[in-house]
Design a protein around this motif. Structure first.
Motif, mmCIF file in Angstrom:
data_model
loop_
_atom_site.group_PDB
_atom_site.id
_atom_site.type_symbol
_atom_site.label_atom_id
_atom_site.label_comp_id
_atom_site.label_asym_id
_atom_site.label_seq_id
_atom_site.Cartn_x
_atom_site.Cartn_y
_atom_site.Cartn_z
ATOM 1 N N THR A 88 0.707 -1.407 -0.052
ATOM 2 C CA THR A 88 0.031 0.065 -0.024
ATOM 3 C C THR A 88 1.102 1.314 0.147
ATOM 4 O OG1 THR A 88 -1.489 -1.119 1.502
ATOM 5 C CG2 THR A 88 -2.007 1.077 1.196
ATOM 6 N N GLU A 91 1.509 7.239 0.360
ATOM 7 C CA GLU A 91 0.409 8.251 0.439
ATOM 8 C C GLU A 91 -0.862 7.409 0.334
ATOM 9 O OE1 GLU A 91 1.019 10.747 -3.330
ATOM 10 O OE2 GLU A 91 -0.588 11.661 -2.792
ATOM 11 N N GLY A 92 -1.559 7.815 1.194
ATOM 12 C CA GLY A 92 -2.879 7.027 1.044
ATOM 13 C C GLY A 92 -3.158 5.932 1.892
ATOM 14 N N PHE A 94 -2.876 5.989 5.389
ATOM 15 C CA PHE A 94 -3.757 6.066 6.474
ATOM 16 C C PHE A 94 -5.125 6.168 6.197
ATOM 17 C CE2 PHE A 94 0.334 8.058 7.866
ATOM 18 C CZ PHE A 94 0.876 7.159 8.691
ATOM 19 N N ASN A 95 -5.286 6.535 5.008
ATOM 20 C CA ASN A 95 -6.768 6.675 4.451
ATOM 21 C C ASN A 95 -7.345 5.189 4.100
ATOM 22 O OD1 ASN A 95 -8.649 8.500 3.822
ATOM 23 N ND2 ASN A 95 -8.341 7.911 1.311
ATOM 24 N N SER A 96 -6.669 4.418 3.767
ATOM 25 C CA SER A 96 -6.993 2.975 3.477
ATOM 26 C C SER A 96 -7.349 2.362 4.860
ATOM 27 C CB SER A 96 -5.886 2.256 2.957
ATOM 28 O OG SER A 96 -4.916 1.854 3.660
ATOM 29 N N ASP A 98 -8.795 4.059 7.492
ATOM 30 C CA ASP A 98 -9.843 4.935 7.612
ATOM 31 C C ASP A 98 -11.110 4.637 6.860
ATOM 32 O OD1 ASP A 98 -10.425 7.019 9.489
ATOM 33 O OD2 ASP A 98 -10.909 8.409 7.961
ATOM 34 N N GLN A 99 -10.998 3.894 5.364
ATOM 35 C CA GLN A 99 -11.902 3.716 4.714
ATOM 36 C C GLN A 99 -12.209 2.022 4.899
ATOM 37 O OE1 GLN A 99 -13.337 5.627 2.221
ATOM 38 N NE2 GLN A 99 -12.224 6.917 3.632
ATOM 39 N N ARG A 115 -0.994 12.054 14.657
ATOM 40 C CA ARG A 115 -1.412 10.619 13.872
ATOM 41 C C ARG A 115 -2.510 10.172 14.737
ATOM 42 N NH1 ARG A 115 4.194 8.617 11.328
ATOM 43 N NH2 ARG A 115 3.975 10.082 9.444
ATOM 44 N N THR A 118 -6.038 10.589 14.423
ATOM 45 C CA THR A 118 -6.960 9.678 13.472
ATOM 46 C C THR A 118 -6.812 8.507 13.345
ATOM 47 O OG1 THR A 118 -5.116 10.359 11.876
ATOM 48 C CG2 THR A 118 -7.104 11.810 11.894
ATOM 49 N N LYS A 232 -7.676 1.349 12.897
ATOM 50 C CA LYS A 232 -8.640 2.187 12.623
ATOM 51 C C LYS A 232 -9.184 2.745 14.136
ATOM 52 C CE LYS A 232 -13.173 3.237 10.510
ATOM 53 N NZ LYS A 232 -13.906 3.145 9.332
#
Ligand code: ARG
Length: 268
Positions: A88, A91-92, A94-96, A98-99, A115, A118, A232
């Motif tokens: 992964t 970039e992205g 942490f978003n992965s 969260d999603q 960090r 979130t 998460k």
């Protein structure tokens, strides 16, 4: 004879059908008082930016390997869950989480207050520090000295953060790369004159990818960074399992073994 065979076959089918039924029944209706059957264990998806040797990288077979990977595998085994690693990009990453595309992250992630807003972190499993890489002949002895240089960092890392503090976040002298190896390659190519990144990765890269010519400079102003496994925000159940697994592998020597196989005997 034919008829007898047919009958026998029919009887066999009937018997199988009954057996099949009763099996199903017993699975869906446990005897009173029996503990409920565990929900089918889902394989947990672990996100990792696998361009970070020796913590995480992809070998020539495409498998994700490294110190972090072995730690999480051992933790999962102790805590009783199954994992699968998915490369992964940082970039992205942490978003992965969260999603919900990833259940946990192991990626040499430094636990920071920012960090923590979130995501939730396990107890720390590794200590690191920023380290500066420059050419051997560069007149650099401390962090301050790179103030006048073009500096490469991995975008959005703690290295990016410390350099941003020294040079100013929006300074054009900061070159941000998608990965740490790309920043180090640019140092080799002469596009930047210094790289600031996690010590373990810098040391490993210089030793294995360059024919000398570069040195590292440490600076005591860099704080000690603690790597944690991220889940998460609010996933207390998984976090508890991870922490329990970490404690177990520390207690039984598994952690020390993994540590020694990558870094030599543990210093603390
Ligand atoms: N420890 C640093 C940070 O948390 C860098 C981590 C980068 N990890 C990676 N697998 N690329 O910002």
């Amino acid at each position: 004879i034919n008829r007898r065979l047919a009958l026998t076959a029919a009887g066999l089918f009937a018997a199988l059908a009954i057996a099949g039924c009763s099996k199903q029944e017993s699975a869906s209706a446990p005897a009173a008082g029996a503990p409920p059957a565990p929900a089918a264990a889902r394989v947990l998806v672990v996100g990792t930016d696998a361009a970070y040797t020796p913590f995480e990288s992809q070998n020539d077979k495409g498998e994700i390997v490294g110190f972090d990977i072995e730690v999480v595998k051992a933790v999962a085994q102790k805590a009783g869950f199954e994992v699968k690693f998915v490369n992964t990009p940082w970039e992205g990453i942490f978003n992965s989480l969260d999603q919900g595309d990833r259940d946990l992250l192991v990626s040499a992630i430094t636990i920071t207050d920012e960090r923590r807003q979130t995501m939730d972190f396990s107890q720390s499993y590794f200590d690191a520090r920023q380290l500066i890489a420059v050419r051997n002949d560069a007149p650099i002895t401390r962090f301050e000295d790179i103030k006048t240089l073009k500096v490469g960092v991995q975008n959005g890392t703690t290295g990016d953060e410390v350099v941003g503090k020294l040079l100013g976040k929006s300074s054009t002298a900061i070159k941000r790369f998608e990965s740490t190896p790309l920043a180090l390659k640019e140092l080799e190519a002469g596009g930047v004159q210094a790289v600031v990144a996690d010590n373990g990765v810098v040391v490993h890269y210089l030793a294995n990818n360059t024919a000398g010519g570069f040195k590292t400079v440490s600076d005591t102003s860099f704080p000690v960074e603690k790597y944690g496994i991220a889940v998460k925000k609010g996933n207390a159940e998984l976090l508890a399992k991870i922490n329990q697994g970490l404690e177990a592998i520390r207690a039984d020597g598994t952690y020390a073994k993994i540590y020694a196989s990558y870094f030599g005997s543990e210093s603390k």
